[in-house]
Design an enzyme around this catalytic site. Sequence first.
Site, PDB file in Angstrom:
ATOM      1  N   LYS A  28       0.832  -1.202   0.000  1.00  0.00           N
ATOM      2  CA  LYS A  28       0.000   0.000   0.000  1.00  0.00           C
ATOM      3  C   LYS A  28       0.869   1.255   0.000  1.00  0.00           C
ATOM      4  O   LYS A  28       0.657   2.183  -0.784  1.00  0.00           O
ATOM      5  CB  LYS A  28      -0.922  -0.007   1.229  1.00  0.00           C
ATOM      6  N   ARG A  97      -3.422   2.693   8.530  1.00  0.00           N
ATOM      7  CA  ARG A  97      -3.744   1.424   7.853  1.00  0.00           C
ATOM      8  C   ARG A  97      -2.514   0.566   7.695  1.00  0.00           C
ATOM      9  O   ARG A  97      -1.415   1.060   7.475  1.00  0.00           O
ATOM     10  CB  ARG A  97      -4.353   1.710   6.471  1.00  0.00           C
ATOM     11  N   GLY A 106      -7.868  -8.039   3.880  1.00  0.00           N
ATOM     12  CA  GLY A 106      -8.728  -8.107   5.058  1.00  0.00           C
ATOM     13  C   GLY A 106      -8.089  -8.736   6.283  1.00  0.00           C
ATOM     14  O   GLY A 106      -8.757  -8.955   7.285  1.00  0.00           O
ATOM     15  N   MET A 108      -5.436  -7.607   8.180  1.00  0.00           N
ATOM     16  CA  MET A 108      -4.955  -6.726   9.246  1.00  0.00           C
ATOM     17  C   MET A 108      -5.847  -5.500   9.385  1.00  0.00           C
ATOM     18  O   MET A 108      -6.933  -5.475   8.862  1.00  0.00           O
ATOM     19  CB  MET A 108      -3.497  -6.413   9.023  1.00  0.00           C
ATOM     20  N   ARG A 341      -3.342  -1.372  -6.429  1.00  0.00           N
ATOM     21  CA  ARG A 341      -2.600  -2.636  -6.301  1.00  0.00           C
ATOM     22  C   ARG A 341      -2.950  -3.542  -7.464  1.00  0.00           C
ATOM     23  O   ARG A 341      -3.953  -3.307  -8.158  1.00  0.00           O
ATOM     24  CB  ARG A 341      -2.909  -3.324  -4.978  1.00  0.00           C
ATOM     25  N   HIS A 457      -9.970 -44.654  -5.581  1.00  0.00           N
ATOM     26  CA  HIS A 457     -10.392 -45.155  -6.879  1.00  0.00           C
ATOM     27  C   HIS A 457     -11.284 -44.164  -7.612  1.00  0.00           C
ATOM     28  O   HIS A 457     -11.061 -43.809  -8.769  1.00  0.00           O
ATOM     29  CB  HIS A 457     -11.109 -46.497  -6.670  1.00  0.00           C
ATOM     30  N   ARG A 619       1.358 -49.591 -19.088  1.00  0.00           N
ATOM     31  CA  ARG A 619       1.803 -50.258 -17.866  1.00  0.00           C
ATOM     32  C   ARG A 619       1.128 -51.609 -17.746  1.00  0.00           C
ATOM     33  O   ARG A 619      -0.094 -51.715 -17.896  1.00  0.00           O
ATOM     34  CB  ARG A 619       1.450 -49.411 -16.652  1.00  0.00           C
ATOM     35  N   GLU A 746       8.645 -46.720  -8.086  1.00  0.00           N
ATOM     36  CA  GLU A 746       7.561 -46.409  -7.148  1.00  0.00           C
ATOM     37  C   GLU A 746       7.919 -46.788  -5.723  1.00  0.00           C
ATOM     38  O   GLU A 746       7.129 -46.564  -4.807  1.00  0.00           O
ATOM     39  CB  GLU A 746       6.299 -47.189  -7.514  1.00  0.00           C
ATOM     40  N   SER A 765      10.074 -44.261 -15.073  1.00  0.00           N
ATOM     41  CA  SER A 765       8.972 -43.338 -14.840  1.00  0.00           C
ATOM     42  C   SER A 765       8.637 -43.377 -13.355  1.00  0.00           C
ATOM     43  O   SER A 765       8.253 -44.425 -12.823  1.00  0.00           O
ATOM     44  CB  SER A 765       7.775 -43.755 -15.685  1.00  0.00           C
ATOM     45  N   GLY A 767       6.605 -43.261 -10.338  1.00  0.00           N
ATOM     46  CA  GLY A 767       5.198 -43.327  -9.924  1.00  0.00           C
ATOM     47  C   GLY A 767       5.137 -42.668  -8.561  1.00  0.00           C
ATOM     48  O   GLY A 767       5.282 -43.321  -7.528  1.00  0.00           O
ATOM     49  N   THR A 768       4.939 -41.365  -8.569  1.00  0.00           N
ATOM     50  CA  THR A 768       5.086 -40.627  -7.310  1.00  0.00           C
ATOM     51  C   THR A 768       3.905 -40.806  -6.357  1.00  0.00           C
ATOM     52  O   THR A 768       3.989 -40.412  -5.203  1.00  0.00           O
ATOM     53  CB  THR A 768       5.334 -39.131  -7.588  1.00  0.00           C
ATOM     54  N   ASN A 769       2.821 -41.423  -6.843  1.00  0.00           N
ATOM     55  CA  ASN A 769       1.737 -41.739  -5.894  1.00  0.00           C
ATOM     56  C   ASN A 769       2.229 -42.806  -4.921  1.00  0.00           C
ATOM     57  O   ASN A 769       2.190 -42.637  -3.708  1.00  0.00           O
ATOM     58  CB  ASN A 769       0.499 -42.284  -6.618  1.00  0.00           C
ATOM     59  N   ASP A 770       2.695 -43.907  -5.497  1.00  0.00           N
ATOM     60  CA  ASP A 770       3.206 -44.970  -4.628  1.00  0.00           C
ATOM     61  C   ASP A 770       4.504 -44.545  -3.949  1.00  0.00           C
ATOM     62  O   ASP A 770       4.723 -44.858  -2.780  1.00  0.00           O
ATOM     63  CB  ASP A 770       3.431 -46.259  -5.433  1.00  0.00           C
ATOM     64  N   CYS A 832       4.818 -39.998 -13.558  1.00  0.00           N
ATOM     65  CA  CYS A 832       3.449 -40.224 -14.014  1.00  0.00           C
ATOM     66  C   CYS A 832       2.472 -40.290 -12.844  1.00  0.00           C
ATOM     67  O   CYS A 832       1.331 -40.678 -13.005  1.00  0.00           O
ATOM     68  CB  CYS A 832       3.360 -41.474 -14.872  1.00  0.00           C
ATOM     69  N   TYR A 852      10.178 -35.627 -18.972  1.00  0.00           N
ATOM     70  CA  TYR A 852       8.755 -35.341 -19.168  1.00  0.00           C
ATOM     71  C   TYR A 852       7.967 -35.523 -17.876  1.00  0.00           C
ATOM     72  O   TYR A 852       8.443 -36.154 -16.930  1.00  0.00           O
ATOM     73  CB  TYR A 852       8.170 -36.254 -20.262  1.00  0.00           C
TER      74      TYR A 852
HETATM   75  C1  PEP Z   1       1.946 -44.110  -9.019  1.00  0.00           C
HETATM   76  O1  PEP Z   1       2.069 -44.914  -8.113  1.00  0.00           O
HETATM   77  O2  PEP Z   1       2.398 -42.958  -8.989  1.00  0.00           O
HETATM   78  C2  PEP Z   1       1.219 -44.483 -10.232  1.00  0.00           C
HETATM   79  C3  PEP Z   1       1.166 -43.666 -11.264  1.00  0.00           C
HETATM   80  O3  PEP Z   1       0.552 -45.660 -10.209  1.00  0.00           O
HETATM   81  P1  PEP Z   1      -0.862 -45.900  -9.499  1.00  0.00           P
HETATM   82  O4  PEP Z   1      -1.387 -44.579  -9.080  1.00  0.00           O
HETATM   83  O5  PEP Z   1      -1.709 -46.566 -10.514  1.00  0.00           O
HETATM   84  O6  PEP Z   1      -0.477 -46.778  -8.368  1.00  0.00           O
HETATM   85 MG    MG Z   2       1.646 -47.010  -8.488  1.00  0.00          MG
END
Ligand code: PEP
Ligand code: MG
Length: 885
Positions: A28, A97, A106, A108, A341, A457, A619, A746, A765, A767-770, A832, A852
């Site tokens: 400000k 102010r 909002g 402060m 701003r 799921h 896969r 994974e 690749s 598998g960053t979920n697992d 992925c 990628y």
């Molecule tokens: C993972 O594990 O990141 C992955 C892509 O496989 P899924 O989610 O099917 O386990």
């Molecule tokens: Mg997986």
Amino acid sequence: MTHERYVYFFGDGRADGSAAMRDVLGGKGAGLAEMTNLGAPVPPGFTVAATLCTTYLESERFPSTLDEEVRRHLKRLEQVTGKRFGDPANPLLVSVRSGAAVSMPGMMETILNLGLNDETVRGLEALSGNPGFAYDAYRRFVAMYASVVFGLDKEPFEALIAERKRGRQVTRDIDLPADDLKALVKDFKRHVHESGGQVFPNDPLDQLWGAIRAVYESWNTRRAADYRRVHGVPDSLGTAVNVVAMVFGNMGDDSATGVAFTRDPATGERRLYGEFLINAQGEDVVAGIRNPEPIERLAEYMPAGAAELAALAGNMEAHFKDVQDLEFTIERGKLYLLQTRRAQRTGPAAIRIAVDMVSEGLIEPEEALQRVPASGLEQVLHPTVDPNVEVDVLTTGLPASPGAAVGRAVFDADRAAEQAAGGEELILVRPETSPDDFHGLVAARAVVTARGGMTSHAAVVARGMGKACVAGAKELDVDLGDRSVQCNGRSVREGDWLTVDGSTGRVLLGKVPLVMPELSGDFSKLMTWADEERRLRVRANADTPADARRAREFGAEGIGLCRTEHMFFESDRISAMREMIVAPDEAGRRRALATLLPMQRQDFIEIFEAMDGLPVTVRLLDPPLHEFLPTESAEIEGLAKALDLSVADMSKVIARLEEANPMLGHRGCRLGITYPEITEMQARAIFEAACRVVAQGHQVFSEVMIPLVAHVEEFRRQAEIVRRVAVEVFAAEGRATPYLVGTMIELPRAALTADEIAQQAEFLSFGTNDLTQMTFGLSRDDAGRFLPLYLEQGILADDPFQVLDADGVGRLVELGTQLGRKVRPDIKVGICGEHGGDPDSVRFCHRAQLDYVSCSPFRVPIARLAAAQAALEERGVQNRTRATV
Ligand code: PEP
Ligand code: MG
């Protein structure tokens, strides 16, 4: 001797600071200084530095030089305004102010009309010739000061006003006569004294110091601290304090106050947008007591002021080269700007504004790319709930798959499929979903589950299909028998209308109007610029031909993950899949696999056709087997009959397949190791499909991916099967197609031994979920029960299933990449997991030198833009959307 400087003046056409001093002056203060330097009509004032905030909060003391510095600037303010602090004849009044370097809307505090006391109010009365105005200003000041400085609740003040209004039988504050307003000042002061024992300060200097302290202290209120945590604003920034000569929008019908945006922040259209109130003070606009009028009508009341505002707005935008959000006041026909701003804007507006500003020559394309928050693209790609409509929120769960949808509630998949065939629009509501519900998901517009997390799921499948999903809506009590759901004393029955907002996690009652996406010319222009800038390639996670086609439309450069188990969720296939799973011996399995082969081959044919010329990573099967088993007795009986088994024997087989920890159990390549014929069938389907599609004149680059490898030996054996089948198929088909065999990383062990694995694998690749699940030891399915608390308490800054945990999981990604490239320098490396479509995670992948990212089709444009922004940042082009929140 020179002291560090803490106070910066602005006014009379010159300012000590400028926009470049944001860190010291706050947003400000920097804006007021810059506007003054530009010759805009800004009321004079001074800014006390933000750099003082944290030292004051730690020591509760100001530097000894500050008192003199503030007095000196106050004197200058008196000279410039020709008024004096505390002068009963011609009093100087100021606003105090807050304003940090990062805008915290909002969060402060503000105090208006400071400098009023029982004497100066008479001066204000005489000067304005309006006692009502003077005492209204005074009572507002007392209430604001009491709330900000003494920390008193606002409600008792409101109650005192309400009591007076009842007495006069009026409904609006401005209709109270001056005597009542005067009496209210007394009532307020009495309340202050009775509630905390404080005496309201009479001396304007005492008032000022109390206000300065309180504004600094407001940096540490709970809500401000929470806001900083959520938006990643450092605690050390501190807020500045702006002391500005008051101008009044409530001096009569030739006065007004309002806000104006230099372009429409909802659509991006180039026109002045905003609202105002005649004869009002700024807080009235916000408080919503009176309905403000659209800015277009200002010219009807004050043509000169309106024209000047429009011209100034244009100047400010041209100077700052971005859309500005202005606060203005017109005091007896004279216009003042009180704030400028960077304007917040919607996703669609951000795109239009950025592209328009390039064609207007205001900014370069690389700047335009940094102006659009990548996450904001989501609003452009999906229908959204109309922001102008009032909604009735039933409950809020996790925003598991973005977009909005309207439909009638339905509680089981079969009925959903039946009703959808009759043309109904449906919302599938389930306690949770399993593969059995897949046809219901296909039939419905959106899905809501009471349990499950962001990678449950339902969430994964909905995202893949681009359908809205709210998961983990814990308050929902779904009664499948009764076909109804109870929630906080309300109930929804089958056939009732619901609206699901998967972008915010809200479940709304009734049919709410939606705004449809429009992938306009601006969108594709921005995407073209992004593609020229980025280094990371962007692929899509797509399991079906329809997904593949959509992914390509959104600019995917291949498929990075085709999950083959999803292909078996459809009702005509799940029975063959179940027969395969429960088959007592290899012969039985091969029989079932023979039924599955042509179906699977046909899927691959269509996917390869859709992705003609682009790589497709398929896969191999990775289901926790229990997900495919029937649970209801009718289904168990049906399966027993199909397999010529007794129900008792069938139940035994099912019980045998049950696992205590399915996520750590018989899944991934472990399945292919125990049943090599599954790997064989899938490899055959892939290569036969590739040969047939190539025969039609298309190009196919298939990449076969082995899931959940922990040890190189698992990979070696599975890859051996795949390569053997390739040789067999190519011999039989009389042609060969290019292919690679690679693996998912994974499991932490796979990342740690990526050099060994890369000797065998042709791509990696992540598998960053697992990998997140296994690194944190945090179940993807169960984390929803306690992870929200971790975020609330700040134990984790982000949900690690959404934003890649750079410090832990990210290290494994970096290490695995380095180890892999050590033995195979040209090995292709990507991710992925769900993180592939999250802007922060994409930035991480760029820095980690991945080749990628792969994400669900709808997030492909987000990843493309985020990848471009990461590349620009590396080149030193700042990301403005992040720098200013
Ligand atoms: C993972 O594990 O990141 C992955 C892509 O496989 P899924 O989610 O099917 O386990
Ligand atoms: Mg997986």
